[in-house]
Design an enzyme around this catalytic site. Structure first.
Site, PDB file in Angstrom:
ATOM      1  N   ASP A   1       0.818  -1.214   0.000  1.00 59.81           N
ATOM      2  CA  ASP A   1       0.000   0.000   0.000  1.00 59.81           C
ATOM      3  C   ASP A   1       0.854   1.267   0.000  1.00 59.81           C
ATOM      4  O   ASP A   1       0.533   2.241  -0.681  1.00 59.81           O
ATOM      5  CB  ASP A   1      -0.932   0.012   1.221  1.00 59.81           C
TER       6      ASP A   1
ATOM      7  N   ARG B   1       4.362  13.679  26.646  1.00 59.47           N
ATOM      8  CA  ARG B   1       3.163  13.495  27.443  1.00 59.47           C
ATOM      9  C   ARG B   1       1.935  13.622  26.555  1.00 59.47           C
ATOM     10  O   ARG B   1       2.031  13.953  25.374  1.00 59.47           O
ATOM     11  CB  ARG B   1       3.119  14.522  28.578  1.00 59.47           C
TER      12      ARG B   1
ATOM     13  N   ASP C   1      -3.592  10.873  22.654  1.00 55.03           N
ATOM     14  CA  ASP C   1      -2.240  10.639  22.147  1.00 55.03           C
ATOM     15  C   ASP C   1      -2.051  11.262  20.776  1.00 55.03           C
ATOM     16  O   ASP C   1      -0.919  11.388  20.297  1.00 55.03           O
ATOM     17  CB  ASP C   1      -1.961   9.134  22.055  1.00 55.03           C
TER      18      ASP C   1
END
Length: 283
Positions: A69, A152, A171
């Site tokens: 891909d 973080r 995230d």
């Protein structure tokens, strides 16, 4: 018909299958072209080698990308800019954007005879607003804003047509096309979207809220995202290009003027392909 071959030789058996494809095309009286750096590997096969890549793409009738891909997506960007149709031959694992498997090469006769359909896939323009100069790219699958390995959690603000619509603690974020809905977005909980549609899918990565859900926006939307974080943030485009961005820098997403024309040589429906590929993924 003049056909450009773009093989990814880092893929196992890609050279072998490229030789098979070349032999098939020549037997169907097509002209096979390659970029000059491939001559050492594929000389003596009746292939025409070009010194100028862009001139070769502009002069061809169609392109064939041979790989997974990632290979097909990378080659598709060249095809989109030149307005050329492209066929992906899968020698990778899943091959969601491939139009042909290596056990289906007899269908190449239909390509040479012009007996094929074209699926038009929308792309997204991604722009990073920066004092030193804006950075612009086109993506076929997705753009991902994510934290670095030791960073973080990110505080992310998303705007629609310059109005803030939501804030995430996560995230990261994935902004995908319908084509990319079966890639990283799917793994992060996003919906499967028919690639013939025109829309943008926003999927948070590991959000710190039970109420956070993916959102689908129409293709006319102008989306932007901004992360507030004191450490590393990266923008990754189609899984290949990575850009370090600073907290507070704005990333804009809009429908691109370019689109990709994917050649289809058989009549498998999208959901049949998805079922087959996801079954392979589970196996």
């Amino acid at each position: 018909m003049n056909i450009v071959l773009l093989p990814n030789l880092s893929k196992q058996d890609a050279k072998h299958h490229t030789d098979r494809i070349t032999q098939k095309l020549l037997s169907y009286h097509a002209q096979v072209w390659m970029y000059r750096p491939m001559e050492r590997t594929f000389s003596g096969r009746g292939i025409r080698f070009w010194d100028q890549f862009d001139e070769m793409i502009a002069a061809c009738d169609a392109m064939i990308a041979i790989g997974g891909d990632g290979t097909i997506i990378h080659a598709s960007k060249h095809a989109a800019r030149a307005g050329k149709p492209i066929l992906g031959v899968n020698v990778g694992r899943l091959g969601f954007v491939a139009g042909l498997e290596v056990n289906e090469l007899d269908l190449l006769e239909k390509l040479v005879q012009g007996q094929f359909d074209v699926d038009t896939r929308m792309m997204i323009d991604v722009e990073v607003k920066r004092d030193s100069g804006d950075i612009r790219h086109h993506v076929l699958n997705d753009a991902v804003i994510s934290r670095g390995a030791l960073s973080r959690i990110l505080d992310l603000q998303v705007s629609l047509n310059q109005d803030t619509i939501c804030k995430y603690r996560a995230d990261g974020l994935i902004l995908s096309t319908p084509t990319g809905s079966t890639a990283y977005s799917l793994s992060a909980g996003g919906p499967v979207v028919d690639p013939s549609m025109e829309c943008m899918i926003l999927t948070p990565i590991c959000p710190h809220s039970l109420l956070t859900r993916p959102v689908v926006f129409n293709a006319a939307s102008q989306l932007s995202a901004m992360a507030d974080c004191g450490s590393e943030i990266y923008l990754t485009l189609d899984g290949a290009t990575s850009i370090r961005i600073e907290g507070g820098e704005q990333v804009l997403f809009t429908k691109s003027d370019y689109s990709v024309q994917l050649i289809q040589l058989h009549h498998k429906g999208f959901y049949q392909v998805v079922n087959e590929k996801l079954t392979e993924r589970r196996a």
